[in-house]
Scaffold this motif. Sequence first.
Motif, mmCIF file in Angstrom:
data_model
loop_
_atom_site.group_PDB
_atom_site.id
_atom_site.type_symbol
_atom_site.label_atom_id
_atom_site.label_comp_id
_atom_site.label_asym_id
_atom_site.label_seq_id
_atom_site.Cartn_x
_atom_site.Cartn_y
_atom_site.Cartn_z
ATOM 1 N N LEU A 125 44.505 57.936 48.493
ATOM 2 C CA LEU A 125 43.467 57.084 47.925
ATOM 3 C C LEU A 125 43.760 56.876 46.452
ATOM 4 O O LEU A 125 43.990 57.836 45.710
ATOM 5 C CB LEU A 125 42.090 57.743 48.092
ATOM 6 N N MET A 126 43.781 55.631 46.021
ATOM 7 C CA MET A 126 43.973 55.326 44.612
ATOM 8 C C MET A 126 42.841 54.418 44.146
ATOM 9 O O MET A 126 42.536 53.408 44.795
ATOM 10 C CB MET A 126 45.323 54.658 44.371
ATOM 11 N N VAL A 127 42.238 54.770 43.039
ATOM 12 C CA VAL A 127 41.119 54.011 42.488
ATOM 13 C C VAL A 127 41.567 53.337 41.199
ATOM 14 O O VAL A 127 42.071 53.996 40.284
ATOM 15 C CB VAL A 127 39.915 54.931 42.206
ATOM 16 N N HIS A 128 41.390 52.019 41.142
ATOM 17 C CA HIS A 128 41.759 51.258 39.952
ATOM 18 C C HIS A 128 40.520 50.604 39.363
ATOM 19 O O HIS A 128 39.768 49.926 40.062
ATOM 20 C CB HIS A 128 42.792 50.173 40.299
ATOM 21 N N HIS A 129 40.310 50.823 38.064
ATOM 22 C CA HIS A 129 39.198 50.190 37.358
ATOM 23 C C HIS A 129 39.740 48.965 36.628
ATOM 24 O O HIS A 129 40.439 49.097 35.619
ATOM 25 C CB HIS A 129 38.576 51.163 36.356
ATOM 26 N N HIS A 130 39.449 47.788 37.149
ATOM 27 C CA HIS A 130 40.036 46.584 36.558
ATOM 28 C C HIS A 130 39.372 46.193 35.253
ATOM 29 O O HIS A 130 39.903 45.388 34.490
ATOM 30 C CB HIS A 130 39.962 45.405 37.547
ATOM 31 N N GLN A 131 38.211 46.780 34.959
ATOM 32 C CA GLN A 131 37.550 46.544 33.677
ATOM 33 C C GLN A 131 37.123 47.893 33.108
ATOM 34 O O GLN A 131 36.147 48.483 33.552
ATOM 35 C CB GLN A 131 36.325 45.637 33.840
ATOM 36 N N ARG A 132 37.882 48.360 32.135
ATOM 37 C CA ARG A 132 37.586 49.676 31.570
ATOM 38 C C ARG A 132 36.212 49.706 30.907
ATOM 39 O O ARG A 132 35.550 50.727 30.848
ATOM 40 C CB ARG A 132 38.663 50.057 30.549
ATOM 41 N N GLY A 133 35.778 48.573 30.385
ATOM 42 C CA GLY A 133 34.482 48.517 29.733
ATOM 43 C C GLY A 133 33.340 48.740 30.692
ATOM 44 O O GLY A 133 32.233 49.103 30.291
ATOM 45 N N ALA A 134 33.587 48.511 31.992
ATOM 46 C CA ALA A 134 32.537 48.678 32.997
ATOM 47 C C ALA A 134 32.619 50.035 33.680
ATOM 48 O O ALA A 134 32.015 50.245 34.723
ATOM 49 C CB ALA A 134 32.640 47.567 34.046
ATOM 50 N N ASP A 187 46.603 52.697 37.110
ATOM 51 C CA ASP A 187 46.345 51.593 36.173
ATOM 52 C C ASP A 187 47.249 50.397 36.466
ATOM 53 O O ASP A 187 47.379 49.486 35.650
ATOM 54 C CB ASP A 187 46.519 52.052 34.723
ATOM 55 N N LEU A 188 47.884 50.420 37.649
ATOM 56 C CA LEU A 188 48.775 49.360 38.131
ATOM 57 C C LEU A 188 50.032 49.225 37.272
ATOM 58 O O LEU A 188 50.625 48.152 37.183
ATOM 59 C CB LEU A 188 48.035 48.014 38.214
ATOM 60 N N SER A 189 50.426 50.327 36.670
ATOM 61 C CA SER A 189 51.668 50.363 35.904
ATOM 62 C C SER A 189 52.797 50.847 36.800
ATOM 63 O O SER A 189 52.597 51.686 37.681
ATOM 64 C CB SER A 189 51.525 51.305 34.703
ATOM 65 N N TRP A 190 54.008 50.299 36.569
ATOM 66 C CA TRP A 190 55.173 50.727 37.336
ATOM 67 C C TRP A 190 55.966 51.809 36.594
ATOM 68 O O TRP A 190 57.058 52.193 37.028
ATOM 69 C CB TRP A 190 56.099 49.533 37.592
ATOM 70 N N ARG A 191 55.431 52.309 35.497
ATOM 71 C CA ARG A 191 56.163 53.278 34.674
ATOM 72 C C ARG A 191 56.641 54.493 35.468
ATOM 73 O O ARG A 191 57.792 54.920 35.312
ATOM 74 C CB ARG A 191 55.277 53.708 33.501
ATOM 75 N N PRO A 192 55.813 55.087 36.338
ATOM 76 C CA PRO A 192 56.318 56.226 37.123
ATOM 77 C C PRO A 192 57.531 55.851 37.974
ATOM 78 O O PRO A 192 58.432 56.674 38.169
ATOM 79 C CB PRO A 192 55.120 56.612 38.006
ATOM 80 N N LEU A 252 52.861 27.032 37.163
ATOM 81 C CA LEU A 252 52.485 28.290 36.531
ATOM 82 C C LEU A 252 51.002 28.570 36.761
ATOM 83 O O LEU A 252 50.168 27.677 36.575
ATOM 84 C CB LEU A 252 52.770 28.238 35.025
ATOM 85 N N PRO A 253 50.644 29.790 37.146
ATOM 86 C CA PRO A 253 49.233 30.129 37.365
ATOM 87 C C PRO A 253 48.428 30.005 36.074
ATOM 88 O O PRO A 253 48.958 30.163 34.970
ATOM 89 C CB PRO A 253 49.285 31.589 37.839
ATOM 90 N N ASP A 254 47.154 29.718 36.221
ATOM 91 C CA ASP A 254 46.249 29.602 35.085
ATOM 92 C C ASP A 254 45.746 30.985 34.694
ATOM 93 O O ASP A 254 44.925 31.583 35.386
ATOM 94 C CB ASP A 254 45.073 28.689 35.446
ATOM 95 N N LEU A 255 46.264 31.517 33.571
ATOM 96 C CA LEU A 255 45.887 32.859 33.139
ATOM 97 C C LEU A 255 44.537 32.882 32.436
ATOM 98 O O LEU A 255 43.996 33.954 32.169
ATOM 99 C CB LEU A 255 46.957 33.430 32.197
ATOM 100 N N ARG A 300 43.885 43.040 29.217
ATOM 101 C CA ARG A 300 44.810 43.924 29.927
ATOM 102 C C ARG A 300 45.190 43.340 31.282
ATOM 103 O O ARG A 300 46.354 43.343 31.676
ATOM 104 C CB ARG A 300 44.180 45.306 30.102
ATOM 105 N N ASN A 301 44.202 42.845 32.016
ATOM 106 C CA ASN A 301 44.492 42.255 33.318
ATOM 107 C C ASN A 301 45.318 40.992 33.175
ATOM 108 O O ASN A 301 46.143 40.674 34.031
ATOM 109 C CB ASN A 301 43.190 41.948 34.056
ATOM 110 N N SER A 302 45.090 40.260 32.084
ATOM 111 C CA SER A 302 45.883 39.056 31.826
ATOM 112 C C SER A 302 47.352 39.414 31.619
ATOM 113 O O SER A 302 48.249 38.712 32.107
ATOM 114 C CB SER A 302 45.340 38.328 30.597
ATOM 115 N N THR A 303 47.606 40.536 30.907
ATOM 116 C CA THR A 303 48.987 40.986 30.690
ATOM 117 C C THR A 303 49.631 41.406 31.998
ATOM 118 O O THR A 303 50.788 41.072 32.279
ATOM 119 C CB THR A 303 49.008 42.162 29.699
#
Length: 304
Positions: free
Chosen positions: A37-46, A82-87, A216-219, A226-229
């Motif tokens: 199970l992986m939980v991602h918070h797409h809005q850290r402010g929320a 956090d949807l990073s590929w760093r690992p 090109l997608p509309d960003l 962060r999600n835009s990046t």
Amino acid sequence: MEITNESDTVKLQQDLDRVMQWSTRNNMVLNEDKYELMVHHHQRGALIKELPMTGVFYSTSGDTLLAPSDQLRDLGVTVSKDLSWRPHYVKLTTKGRRMAQWVFGVFSSRDPELMVSLYKTMVRSTMEYCSPLWSPQMVGDIQLLESVQRRFTSKIAGMKDLDYWQRLKYLGLMSLQRRRERYVILHVHKILHGAAPNEVDIKFHRTSRHGLKAVLPDLSRVKSKRNSTLYANSFGTFGPKLWNCIPADLREIGDLASFKASLDLFLREVPDLPPTPGYPANNRNLLTEWCGGIRRFEEQRMAL
């Protein structure tokens, strides 16, 4: 699945229960130890608003609780919460360095032809699986992956007095960064011609001036920076950008083998100076950043 309230958590648990019931009815035993199970918070402010939902645990048929994981591996690719590929980059770099050490430990010869052949077969091949999905855009990540090839080529006979950029040219190698971009372009070509599923819904359009281009997608629709990046660095956005950078006549080639050959000829004409610690650079070596020179190259070709 987005979890915003208690009702959503109940629905997700019900879905898990249905999967387990289906496996029982069909005599198909699922390995519950591999459930993650992986939980991602797409809005850290929320995060405070979502807090009641973050501590929820789900269970399998054996009442084994599924605790949230910081990262998970799916089909050989690792992604963090956090949807990073760093690992994944770290794992690939470690694997590449270990294989390189094995090559140098087993083979005493440092002959360039032999070493390049071994490198392509034993080392580089382990670092490119599924690369269109996770191809990095940040300089630090690019340098981390590139360090494997940089160190390997420095130990080849005759390379002692050459810097990394010179070694690439002398050995006839592309940077790992440029090869990943090549794979992205090839995958876009396959999507265009129906050889690969268009899961990210890339659209194409044709103009009289620029030929066949990807839309090109509309960003601007992405709310958080962060999600835009993340979206901008994803295949669904970066793929169309790379596709639009290559010459118009290349984009018209339908046959995959012919397209590969023409693309490789074109890429050899584009500067390949990957970000390297201690080396001065004008950009990150992305094809999208060489676009000005690419367009001039295209105009010169069309004039011949």
